[in-house]
Design a protein around this motif. Structure first.
Motif, mmCIF file in Angstrom:
data_model
loop_
_atom_site.group_PDB
_atom_site.id
_atom_site.type_symbol
_atom_site.label_atom_id
_atom_site.label_comp_id
_atom_site.label_asym_id
_atom_site.label_seq_id
_atom_site.Cartn_x
_atom_site.Cartn_y
_atom_site.Cartn_z
ATOM 1 N N LYS A 108 0.840 -1.196 0.000
ATOM 2 C CA LYS A 108 0.000 0.000 0.000
ATOM 3 C C LYS A 108 0.875 1.247 0.000
ATOM 4 C CE LYS A 108 -3.804 2.230 2.489
ATOM 5 N NZ LYS A 108 -4.698 2.150 3.672
ATOM 6 N N PRO A 109 0.750 2.101 -1.017
ATOM 7 C CA PRO A 109 1.579 3.317 -1.058
ATOM 8 C C PRO A 109 1.090 4.352 -0.056
ATOM 9 C CG PRO A 109 0.059 3.300 -2.902
ATOM 10 C CD PRO A 109 -0.112 1.980 -2.202
ATOM 11 N N VAL A 110 2.000 5.234 0.328
ATOM 12 C CA VAL A 110 1.651 6.277 1.303
ATOM 13 C C VAL A 110 1.457 7.631 0.629
ATOM 14 C CG1 VAL A 110 2.798 5.115 3.211
ATOM 15 C CG2 VAL A 110 4.111 6.679 1.767
ATOM 16 N N ASN A 111 1.633 7.693 -0.681
ATOM 17 C CA ASN A 111 1.495 8.949 -1.417
ATOM 18 C C ASN A 111 0.039 9.422 -1.382
ATOM 19 O OD1 ASN A 111 1.328 10.981 -3.404
ATOM 20 N ND2 ASN A 111 3.075 10.125 -4.499
ATOM 21 N N PRO A 112 -0.242 10.580 -0.775
ATOM 22 C CA PRO A 112 -1.634 11.038 -0.639
ATOM 23 C C PRO A 112 -2.278 11.466 -1.954
ATOM 24 C CG PRO A 112 -0.113 12.722 0.140
ATOM 25 C CD PRO A 112 0.712 11.503 -0.143
ATOM 26 N N SER A 113 -1.477 11.685 -2.999
ATOM 27 C CA SER A 113 -2.039 12.122 -4.280
ATOM 28 C C SER A 113 -2.566 10.959 -5.115
ATOM 29 C CB SER A 113 -0.985 12.890 -5.083
ATOM 30 O OG SER A 113 0.065 12.032 -5.491
ATOM 31 N N LEU A 114 -2.344 9.730 -4.649
ATOM 32 C CA LEU A 114 -2.788 8.553 -5.385
ATOM 33 C C LEU A 114 -4.054 7.970 -4.762
ATOM 34 C CD1 LEU A 114 0.616 6.711 -5.973
ATOM 35 C CD2 LEU A 114 -0.610 8.207 -7.553
ATOM 36 N N SER A 115 -4.909 7.444 -5.619
ATOM 37 C CA SER A 115 -6.102 6.739 -5.155
ATOM 38 C C SER A 115 -5.734 5.273 -4.933
ATOM 39 C CB SER A 115 -7.217 6.845 -6.197
ATOM 40 O OG SER A 115 -8.281 5.963 -5.888
ATOM 41 N N VAL A 116 -6.008 4.769 -3.731
ATOM 42 C CA VAL A 116 -5.642 3.392 -3.379
ATOM 43 C C VAL A 116 -6.890 2.650 -2.901
ATOM 44 C CG1 VAL A 116 -4.173 1.920 -1.964
ATOM 45 C CG2 VAL A 116 -3.348 4.171 -2.698
ATOM 46 N N LYS A 117 -7.216 1.549 -3.585
ATOM 47 C CA LYS A 117 -8.382 0.743 -3.214
ATOM 48 C C LYS A 117 -7.940 -0.698 -2.995
ATOM 49 C CE LYS A 117 -11.302 3.587 -6.241
ATOM 50 N NZ LYS A 117 -12.148 3.573 -7.467
ATOM 51 N N CYS A 118 -8.416 -1.295 -1.922
ATOM 52 C CA CYS A 118 -8.069 -2.684 -1.620
ATOM 53 C C CYS A 118 -8.977 -3.616 -2.430
ATOM 54 C CB CYS A 118 -8.220 -2.958 -0.130
ATOM 55 S SG CYS A 118 -7.717 -4.629 0.338
ATOM 56 N N LEU A 119 -8.367 -4.480 -3.228
ATOM 57 C CA LEU A 119 -9.129 -5.419 -4.045
ATOM 58 C C LEU A 119 -9.533 -6.665 -3.261
ATOM 59 C CD1 LEU A 119 -7.114 -5.287 -7.385
ATOM 60 C CD2 LEU A 119 -9.447 -4.476 -7.032
ATOM 61 N N ASN A 120 -8.623 -7.142 -2.429
ATOM 62 C CA ASN A 120 -8.943 -8.319 -1.622
ATOM 63 C C ASN A 120 -7.970 -8.444 -0.462
ATOM 64 O OD1 ASN A 120 -6.573 -9.344 -2.795
ATOM 65 N ND2 ASN A 120 -7.391 -11.422 -2.828
ATOM 66 N N ASP A 121 -8.343 -9.271 0.480
ATOM 67 C CA ASP A 121 -7.516 -9.569 1.647
ATOM 68 C C ASP A 121 -7.565 -11.085 1.801
ATOM 69 O OD1 ASP A 121 -6.007 -9.441 3.887
ATOM 70 O OD2 ASP A 121 -7.514 -8.488 5.158
ATOM 71 N N GLU A 122 -6.570 -11.759 1.252
ATOM 72 C CA GLU A 122 -6.642 -13.211 1.111
ATOM 73 C C GLU A 122 -5.746 -13.939 2.107
ATOM 74 O OE1 GLU A 122 -4.781 -14.728 -2.504
ATOM 75 O OE2 GLU A 122 -3.880 -12.749 -2.785
ATOM 76 N N PRO A 123 -6.042 -15.193 2.366
ATOM 77 C CA PRO A 123 -5.236 -15.949 3.329
ATOM 78 C C PRO A 123 -3.870 -16.330 2.779
ATOM 79 C CG PRO A 123 -6.878 -17.366 2.314
ATOM 80 C CD PRO A 123 -7.180 -15.970 1.854
ATOM 81 N N ILE A 124 -2.930 -16.483 3.694
ATOM 82 C CA ILE A 124 -1.627 -17.048 3.371
ATOM 83 C C ILE A 124 -1.717 -18.550 3.612
ATOM 84 C CG2 ILE A 124 0.826 -17.093 3.948
ATOM 85 C CD1 ILE A 124 -0.044 -14.488 2.689
ATOM 86 N N VAL A 125 -1.319 -19.345 2.626
ATOM 87 C CA VAL A 125 -1.408 -20.799 2.748
ATOM 88 C C VAL A 125 -0.023 -21.415 2.612
ATOM 89 C CG1 VAL A 125 -3.769 -20.901 1.892
ATOM 90 C CG2 VAL A 125 -1.860 -21.061 0.270
ATOM 91 N N CYS A 126 0.121 -22.593 3.162
ATOM 92 C CA CYS A 126 1.382 -23.324 3.046
ATOM 93 C C CYS A 126 1.257 -24.331 1.918
ATOM 94 C CB CYS A 126 1.704 -24.037 4.356
ATOM 95 S SG CYS A 126 3.287 -24.931 4.301
ATOM 96 N N VAL A 127 2.196 -24.282 0.983
ATOM 97 C CA VAL A 127 2.199 -25.220 -0.137
ATOM 98 C C VAL A 127 3.538 -25.933 -0.206
ATOM 99 C CG1 VAL A 127 0.511 -23.952 -1.513
ATOM 100 C CG2 VAL A 127 2.936 -23.401 -1.728
#
Length: 287
Positions: A149-168
Motif C-alpha cells: 500500500k503506497p503512502v502517497n496522498p495524491s494517489l487513489s488506493v483501493k483494496c481489491l482483496n484480503d486473502e489468506p496465506i497458505v502453506c504449499v
C-alpha cells in the motif's frame, strides 16, 4: 533537420565516443560522424569539442541536448499514437504490476479487459511492488496492481482483496504431519513480501525451529517447490493455478489464522478504462 541526426547526436553525447554511439544505433561510425556534421551545419554551430578520438559537448551542445531529446521523445510518442490509430486502437492503458500478480491473476484480467474494450491498447510494465506507485506518480503508468500500500496522498488506493496465506509444498508431502514437514523441510521465504514478518512471527509461535532459505522471487519459489525443494507460505491467489492443476499440495490452511495478504488497485486519474478495470479486478479477485 532529420531525426536520425538528432539520435546520433544524443548517443554521441551519451558515450563521448563515436564508435560506441554507432554500435548502439546499429549504423557505421562514418554515418554517425556525417549525421553530426549535418546537424551542426543545419544549426550553424559546433556542438562538440573534438580531441583526437574522443569528443565531448561544448556549451552549445549542452544547451541543445535536452532540446534534441525532447524533439525525439515527442516524435516517438506521436508515431506510437498514430500506429495505434492505424491498428484500430483509440486509447492506451499502461498497467504497472508486481511480479507475483503478473504471474498469477493478470492474464485473466487482461483477457477479459481486452474482450470488453477492444479499442484500448493495453501495455504492461512489470515492476517491483514498492515501485508501482512511483510508476503511476511519474506518469509512466495509468494504474497499478501491488501487494504494498503506497503512502502517497495524491494517489487513489483501493483494496481489491484480503486473502489468506497458505502453506504449499511438493505433492509427496501431502499426507505428512505439519510438524514433521517443518522439521525436515526448508521454508522458502520471500523477505521483501509485506506479510513475511507476520508469517515468521506466527511460525515461531507454532514451531520450535524452522530452517529458512531466502528466495526473493515468488516464481522461483514455486519452481523450487515443484522440484521438491522446501515449502512456502504464499498468498492463495499466487498458487491457485498450481493447486487447481494438482501440481502443488495445500499443506496447511489453519496455521496462520490472522496472516493475510492484501492486493491494491492504485491510480492517479480516473477514466472510463480505469474504472472498468477496477470493477473487473474486484470481480476476478472476489471469485
Amino acid at each position: 533537420m532529420e531525426t536520425q541526426w538528432l539520435k546520433s547526436f544524443i548517443k554521441a553525447a551519451k558515450y563521448e565516443n563515436l564508435r560506441l554511439a554507432s554500435e548502439e544505433l546499429f549504423i557505421s561510425q562514418p554515418a554517425v560522424t556525417k549525421h553530426i556534421q549535418s546537424l551542426e551545419k543545419s544549426l550553424n554551430i559546433q556542438l562538440f569539442v573534438r580531441q583526437n578520438k574522443s569528443i565531448r559537448l561544448n556549451q552549445n551542445g549542452e544547451m541543445f541536448l535536452p532540446i534534441a531529446q525532447e524533439i525525439i521523445d515527442t516524435f516517438e510518442v506521436g508515431i506510437h499514437r498514430f500506429q495505434q490509430y492505424i491498428e484500430g486502437f483509440e486509447r492506451e492503458l499502461t498497467i504497472a504490476v508486481a511480479p507475483q500478480i503478473a504471474n498469477s491473476m493478470l492474464p485473466s484480467i487482461i483477457k477479459q479487459f481486452s474482450k470488453h474494450m477492444p479499442h484500448v491498447s493495453v501495455r504492461v510494465e512489470i515492476v517491483k511492488s514498492n515501485e508501482v506507485a512511483n510508476s503511476i506518480q511519474s506518469g509512466q503508468s495509468n494504474v497499478g496492481l501491488s501487494k504494498i500500500k503506497p503512502v502517497n496522498p495524491s494517489l487513489s488506493v483501493k483494496c481489491l482483496n484480503d486473502e489468506p496465506i497458505v502453506c504449499v509444498g511438493p505433492k509427496h508431502l501431502e499426507s505428512m504431519d505439519m510438524v514433521e514437514i517443518i522439521r525436515q523441510e526448508k521454508v522458502l521465504t520471500h523477505e521483501y513480501a509485506p506479510y513475511w514478518d507476520e508469517v515468521n512471527r506466527q511460525l515461531q509461535q507454532h514451531f520450535s525451529h524452522t530452517t529458512n532459505m531466502k528466495v526473493n522471487q515468488t516464481e522461483a519459489i514455486k519452481q523450487m517447490i515443484l522440484e521438491g525443494i522446501g515449502v512456502a507460505f504464499l498468498p492463495k491467489s499466487v498458487v491457485l493455478k498450481e493447486l487447481e492443476e494438482d501440481r502443488l499440495a495445500l499443506l496447511a490452511t489453519n496455521i496462520l489464522k490472522t496472516c493475510t495478504s492484501k492486493t491494491y488497485f492504485i491510480s492517479k486519474h480516473s477514466s472510463v478504462e480505469t474504472e472498468y478495470l477496477f470493477e473487473l479486478c474486484k470481480s476476478i479477485y472476489g471469485t
